[in-house]
Design a protein around this motif. Structure first.
Motif: not given
Length: 152
Positions: A90, A93-94, A97, A109-111, A119, A121, A134
């Motif tokens: 995860r 991804v952050d 991003a 935005e990441p979600r 998860y 972006c 993802s």
């Protein structure tokens, strides 16, 4: 020595780009893809990008820059059409991003999305194509599990 092909297989997606070097820089710095081979002929240039050392199930993104299109923005995948890349954590991804935000190419935005999306972006490459990053989407694992099941 190449193995004999016994069934049709999915191998690549090809996208046009107006600036091959800029596109290579984008994909090799913001995704896990690396340049595998680069080609040049009278019509232009291309590059094959794939995961490093992905020998068992290689899949290639081919970027093609035709001389006649140099400098043009040639994106085809938008606003939702996209290429999906799954990352192991995860936090990956952050991190991607955050880097994309700094480079002003973060598209979503990441979600956290409902199953099976996971998860996510999304980024926009230099031509405007959408690239989804993802975690826990499990597309690859799900397909392998489905194909691995014996028919009842």
């Amino acid at each position: 020595m190449p193995t004999e092909l016994t069934e049709a297989r999915w191998t690549h997606i090809a996208l046009p780009t107006g600036d091959l070097d800029k596109a290579i820089g984008f994909y090799t710095s913001l995704t896990p893809l690396v340049a595998v081979e680069r080609f040049k002929d009278a019509d232009g240039e291309s590059v094959w990008l794939s995961n490093a050392h992905q020998v068992e199930t290689p899949f290639v993104l081919v970027l093609v820059s035709f001389s006649k299109d140099k400098g043009e923005k040639l994106g085809l995948l938008a606003p939702f059409a996209h290429i999906g890349i799954e990352v192991p954590k995860r936090e990956d991804v952050d991190a991607i991003a955050a880097k994309a935000r700094e480079l002003d190419c973060l598209h979503w935005e990441p979600r956290q999305m409902p199953n099976p999306v996971g998860y996510i972006c999304a980024l926009k490459d230099p031509d405007g194509n959408v690239i989804e990053i993802s975690h826990d989407q499990r597309v690859f694992d799900s397909v392998r599990a489905l194909w691995g099941r014996q028919p009842s």
